[in-house]
Design an enzyme around this catalytic site. Structure first.
Site, PDB file in Angstrom:
ATOM      1  N   ASP A 105       1.280  -7.748   2.191  1.00 57.53           N
ATOM      2  CA  ASP A 105       1.390  -6.304   1.957  1.00 57.53           C
ATOM      3  C   ASP A 105       2.856  -5.881   1.819  1.00 57.53           C
ATOM      4  OD1 ASP A 105       0.995  -3.606   1.788  1.00 57.53           O
ATOM      5  OD2 ASP A 105      -0.291  -3.450   3.553  1.00 57.53           O
ATOM      6  N   SER A 122       3.906   2.332   8.435  1.00 54.26           N
ATOM      7  CA  SER A 122       3.670   1.375   7.351  1.00 54.26           C
ATOM      8  C   SER A 122       4.982   1.133   6.624  1.00 54.26           C
ATOM      9  CB  SER A 122       2.624   1.912   6.381  1.00 54.26           C
ATOM     10  OG  SER A 122       1.355   1.944   6.965  1.00 54.26           O
ATOM     11  N   HIS A 124       0.831  -1.218   0.000  1.00 54.57           N
ATOM     12  CA  HIS A 124       0.000   0.000   0.000  1.00 54.57           C
ATOM     13  C   HIS A 124       0.860   1.261   0.000  1.00 54.57           C
ATOM     14  CE1 HIS A 124       0.231  -0.206   4.545  1.00 54.57           C
ATOM     15  NE2 HIS A 124       0.260   1.108   4.403  1.00 54.57           N
TER      16      HIS A 124
END
Length: 724
Positions: free
Chosen positions: A230, A659, A94
């Site tokens: 991810d 992240s 992402h």
């Protein structure tokens, strides 16, 4: 005997309490040894503080990358980590989503199919991305506050601080290619400078298909159990001297001073974990009035407006693959905040956050009775937040409705051109702005689908008109309502039929041979008028008072946090996240989100197969992945049960910006990538609860399994330093 056991039990709790609390916090590296390193050692960390952060020799910090954008490199949107001596970095799917989407077309749909560069000359450039390495961090509080006095106005104070910061930064950057940035800590009571080496040539190396990298999609976002692969891979390039360089095809892979060793040893419940990176924003010390404003006013209106936009987008994306590619990144960005705010409201309610903060404020008021400098702080908070509430509602209704319509947002990008054209002397400015708008035209319309925007416009403008406090409703909204008898969909139809900015050809024609007097065409355009009149209303009726209250609240925040640190002198405070380098640590652990529900700490490939549903886009498992599973072709990437691990959870305190952060074991080896938080604990930006707050991490063995077995990218596996 019972009494003795009770005493031993209480003693054990008291000994363990600091360790439990240690899981909270995002620690500044230069203060690590002073405040939290002893707790890290007790939690199981085997290295030294210098192994994490050292300015004289290579340390773990040198393998951590802050990802930013050209023009604002200090606001890191994600973190990444070096995993080879050839500049190969690993981050989240992402985090790379925007780059993947920009490179995707219907013919080369990298979002759906994935992308792998088997040779370096196949890697894809992303000149808008920067990669920053922290060289050093230092306390510059005394220098920043030099000459600041108590009798200064806030404006005078800010000017003095700004002047001091500019001088400090200039000196730090002199005769170097480094960039320096100073940020405030503890609500402006302290200041730290970070010095970075910033690289500007970052190329896409590999990404799994979205059916792996975004498996579970927005359905599973912010949730546990999770089965999302991810991750994406990029490479940093440098000039021939190994120094930062703008993109050229002659650049060579960056040779770092440090990269992470990868451990495939695996994890167990209770294992030490550490997350390094650039967390964005937390608000641990805001007063109850600020929490009440968010929870009961701002979050609900933003949730409502975003849900409206998401429903429209989803309808069209399901009907057309090309539209899905166009809007994939936009949808993900809108959805991320929407779902988080829903979970945050529930978490704040569950743990009585407002009530707990009110108790602390009552204690503070009592303490302030004997500390004159802090008297009246809480009472002033109540007064100013009461007035701030309708102002913020007016602001966010506009931001999430009229300004969220792509047509009006795009029209607003021409406001600078109008201003320059009116100033007939600024012909050079006009030429430069026209060129900039021409350069951005293709990328705007590439990812634009008019039917989505038109339907959204009619729906959100109706919500705006009916929801915003009347005193903060722009007159143009009343005019639209009256002219179309309250039918905002009819207005949207007219708007999109008559605006220049709804058509790529019309915009091209406008800019092709732009003349000074052509600004009148822009000014008379209905989309531009909507944008400009809402903006003018905001600048005149909301912004001045909003800014004045914000300045006052800054003063109160500074005083409140200063007072809290004095009142709770025995408590170790950590500074709120602000996109600077931080260290969080905890352990691998499951949790019990609600009555009779208990979650284990790890998921496996088996769970992906169990979720497989070809009828649901978020749960379509690629055929090749199913084949690998059915044939048990796992390679050496299994756990003790012979299953391929996918994700795991822990008690590390993280937030947005973390992240892509490296997750390290007690020996500083890479065991995973941080990518999310469990929904029940997303209120951790405001209040952290160790029993429920969990960060979600991708197991490095699943990354290696996908790269090796699924992508068959042996070239990448050979680059890495893997310790079995």
């Amino acid at each position: 005997m019972i009494k003795r056991r009770l005493i031993l039990f209480i003693a054990a709790i008291l000994i363990a309490l600091p360790l439990l609390r240690a899981h909270e916090g995002m620690w500044v590296p230069v203060l690590l040894e002073k405040y939290s390193f002893e707790q890290m050692q007790k939690a199981g960390f085997k290295l030294t503080a210098e192994d994490i952060y050292d300015i004289n020799q290579a340390s773990l910090k040198d393998a951590v990358v802050g990802l930013g954008y050209n023009g604002r490199p200090f606001r890191h949107f994600c973190t990444a980590e070096l995993i080879s001596d050839e500049g190969l970095i690993l981050t989240n799917h992402h985090c790379g989503y925007r780059a993947i989407q920009r490179h995707s077309t219907v013919e080369h749909d990298y979002l759906t199919d994935g992308f792998w560069a088997y040779k370096k000359d196949e890697e894809l450039a992303n000149p808008w991305i920067t990669a920053s390495f922290l060289k050093r961090m230092e306390d510059v509080t005394d220098q920043v506050l030099e000459g600041v006095t108590e009798n200064m106005t806030e404006e005078e104070r800010e000017m003095k601080i700004r002047d001091n910061q500019e001088a400090i930064i200039k000196k730090a950057e002199e005769e170097t290619h480094y960039r320096a940035n100073i940020k405030q800590f503890f609500a402006g009571n302290e200041y730290y400078m970070s010095v970075y080496e910033i690289f500007k040539d970052v190329r896409l190396v590999g990404t799994p298909p979205s059916a792996i990298g975004k498996f579970g999609g927005d359905t599973d976002n912010w949730s546990w159990p999770r089965h999302t692969g991810d991750f994406s891979m990029f490479r940093i390039y440098a000039g021939k001297d190994n120094l930062p360089s703008e993109y050229t095809k002659d650049n060579e892979p960056y040779k770092p001073v440090k990269h992470f060793e990868i451990s495939t040893e695996g994890i167990n419940k209770g294992d030490f974990t550490m997350v390094l990176g650039y967390p964005g924003t937390t608000q641990q010390h805001i007063p109850s009035y600020a929490v009440e404003l968010k929870k009961n006013h701002i979050y609900p209106l933003r949730i409502n407006l975003r849900e409206t936009r998401l429903d429209v987008m989803n309808k069209y994306m399901e009907q057309d693959k090309a539209v899905r590619i166009q809007y994939a990144s936009k949808y993900a960005g809108i959805s991320n905040g929407w779902k988080k705010w829903i979970g945050e409201i529930q978490g704040l309610e569950r743990f009585n956050t407002i009530e707990n903060k009110q108790k602390l404020e009552t204690e503070f008021k009592s303490w302030a009775n004997n500390h004159a400098a802090y008297q009246g702080v809480i009472e002033k908070y109540e007064k100013f937040y009461d007035r701030l509430t309708p102002l913020q509602e007016g602001f966010y209704y506009a931001i999430e409705s009229s300004m969220a319509i792509e047509l009006t947002d795009y029209a607003g990008q021409f406001s600078r051109l109008v201003d320059q054209a009116k100033d007939e002397k600024d012909t050079t400015g006009v030429e430069n702005t026209v060129e900039r708008l021409k350069n951005g035209l293709e990328s705007h319309f590439k990812d634009y689908y008019l039917p989505i925007d038109k339907e959204i416009a009619g729906k959100v403008l109706k919500i705006y008109y009916n929801g915003v406090p009347e005193e903060f409703r722009p007159p143009i909204m009343q005019e639209i309502h009256d002219k179309h008898n309250g039918d905002f969909e009819a207005y949207a139809q007219d708007l999109f039929e008559t605006s220049i900015f709804a058509s790529k050809k019309n915009v091209e024609d406008l800019l092709k041979d732009f003349k000074i007097e052509d600004y009148e065409k822009i000014e008379s355009d209905p989309a531009y008028q909507l944008y400009e009149q809402v903006a003018i209303f905001y600048r005149k009726n909301i912004q001045p008072e909003y800014a004045a209250i914000s300045d006052t609240l800054d003063i109160l925040d500074r005083k409140y946090v200063e007072g809290l640190r004095k009142m709770q002198a025995d408590k170790v405070f950590w500074p709120d996240a602000n996109s600077t380098f931080r260290i969080a640590f905890g352990k691998v652990d499951g949790y019990e989100p609600r009555d009779a529900v208990e979650y284990e700490y790890q998921t496996t490939l088996k769970g992906i197969i169990e979720k497989d549903n070809p009828e649901v886009y978020d749960y379509r498992v690629p055929d090749k992945l199913k084949k690998l599973y059915n044939q048990k072709d796992y390679g050496k990437y299994t756990n003790s049960d012979g299953e391929v691990p996918v994700c795991f959870i822990g008690t590390n305190h993280t937030t947005g910006g973390n992240s892509g952060s490296p997750v390290l074991d007690a020996h500083g080896r890479l065991i995973g990538i941080n990518f999310d938080r469990a929904w029940e604990g997303v209120m951790s930006d405001i209040t952290y609860k160790p029993e429920i707050c969990r960060n979600i991490m991708l197991d490095i063995r699943y990354v290696l399994f996908i790269v090796d077995k699924y992508a068959e990218a042996d070239n990448l596996i050979k680059e890495m330093t893997i310790k079995e």
